[in-house]
Scaffold this active site. Structure first.
Site, PDB file in Angstrom:
ATOM      1  N   HIS A  82       0.926  -1.370   0.004  1.00 11.32           N
ATOM      2  CA  HIS A  82      -0.057   0.002   0.069  1.00 11.32           C
ATOM      3  C   HIS A  82       0.877   1.327   0.170  1.00 11.32           C
ATOM      4  CE1 HIS A  82      -2.878   3.072   1.588  1.00 11.32           C
ATOM      5  NE2 HIS A  82      -3.624   2.378   1.024  1.00 11.32           N
ATOM      6  N   GLU A 152      -3.622   2.551  -7.237  1.00 17.36           N
ATOM      7  CA  GLU A 152      -3.967   3.351  -6.488  1.00 17.36           C
ATOM      8  C   GLU A 152      -3.146   4.513  -6.494  1.00 17.36           C
ATOM      9  OE1 GLU A 152      -3.750   2.751  -2.454  1.00 17.36           O
ATOM     10  OE2 GLU A 152      -1.584   2.082  -2.359  1.00 17.36           O
ATOM     11  N   GLY A 158      -7.819   9.498  -0.227  1.00 14.83           N
ATOM     12  CA  GLY A 158      -8.286  10.200   0.647  1.00 14.83           C
ATOM     13  C   GLY A 158      -8.492  11.839   0.515  1.00 14.83           C
ATOM     14  N   SER A 197     -10.045   7.395  -3.129  1.00 11.34           N
ATOM     15  CA  SER A 197     -11.508   8.172  -3.234  1.00 11.34           C
ATOM     16  C   SER A 197     -12.560   7.828  -3.828  1.00 11.34           C
ATOM     17  CB  SER A 197     -11.185   9.684  -3.661  1.00 11.34           C
ATOM     18  OG  SER A 197     -10.179  10.333  -2.894  1.00 11.34           O
ATOM     19  N   GLY A 218     -11.193   2.539   0.821  1.00  9.93           N
ATOM     20  CA  GLY A 218     -10.760   3.010   1.982  1.00  9.93           C
ATOM     21  C   GLY A 218     -11.662   3.485   2.825  1.00  9.93           C
ATOM     22  N   GLY A 219     -11.454   5.061   3.218  1.00  9.05           N
ATOM     23  CA  GLY A 219     -12.563   5.669   4.145  1.00  9.05           C
ATOM     24  C   GLY A 219     -14.119   5.429   4.101  1.00  9.05           C
TER      25      GLY A 219
END
EC number: 5.3.1.1
Length: 235
Positions: A82, A152, A158, A197, A218-219
């Site tokens: 990552h 990514e 993010g 994102s 992710g988030g």
């Protein structure tokens, strides 16, 4: 580095959507929740993975976790290389390749992350970085069944900034061609995920891009309801 025991309720919230999903679903919690997450996901299509592993089976590597340990508690996948591991912990492509080989030896599927920084893209080196990282991070043990590639772009993680569909397609098609060079005909079957994102409002359009076979989220994966909408967008 998100999630306490109370977060396991988010897996429960996903189960109904998982039953209707047209994709494979993997949740990669922190090490402390792995065994509990495996139990929580039992009886559902949800698989559990880890966020990293060490290249060695055992030894004097205090605080590290081996692929064999992950497999023992029921993990089936592991994220490797990552961008945060590469940037903050200075992991090299060779380190990632060794970890991936260890994962394969323990029966885990490796999700190998690659991607350029904003400066590298601005300088016109995005494809050069992707080529170097993919070739350097892919071990000899890699096949389409034990390895997925996650593109990514670091500048999109993010930030809320997402590459255009054309930019995503350019890189994913480039990665597909590289995989065919490295794995032969088997490279046509390898899954290439997009990460950076991803959210429910853009997941559908991202999944519609050629050579995008899924997403590394992710988030937006921290809440079951949000993640469920992304999962269902894959249909």
């Amino acid at each position: 580095m998100n999630g306490l025991a109370s977060s396991l309720a988010e897996i429960e919230a996903l189960k109904e959507s998982a039953e209707r999903a047209a994709c494979d679903i993997v949740i990669c919690p922190p090490f402390t929740l792995l065994e509990k997450a495996v139990t929580q996901a039992q009886g559902s299509p949800i698989a559990i993975g880890a966020q990293d592993c060490h290249a060695k089976t055992s030894g004097a590597y205090t605080s590290d976790i081996s692929a064999e340990m992950l497999a023992e508690v029921g993990a089936r996948y592991v994220i490797l290389g990552h961008s945060e591991r590469r940037a903050v912990y200075h992991e090299t492509d060779m380190t990632v390749a060794r970890k991936a080989a260890a994962a394969h030896a323990s029966g885990l599927t490796s999700i190998i992350c690659i991607g350029e920084t904003g400066a590298e893209r601005d300088d016109g080196h995005a494809l050069d970085v992707v080529r170097r990282q993919l070739r350097g991070s892919l071990p000899a043990t890699a096949t389409s069944s034990n390895t997925a590639i996650a593109y990514e772009p670091v500048w999109a993680i993010g930030t809320g900034v997402v590459p255009t569909p054309d930019q995503i397609e350019e890189v994913h098609t480039f990665v597909r061609n590289l995989l065919e060079d490295e794995l032969g005909p088997d490279g046509r079957q390898a899954r290439i995920l997009y990460g950076g994102s991803v959210k429910s409002s853009n997941a559908g359009s991202i999944f519609g891009v050629r050579n995008v076979n899924g997403a590394l989220v992710g988030g937006a994966s921290l809440k079951g309801a949000d993640f469920a909408r992304i999962i269902l967008a894959s249909a």
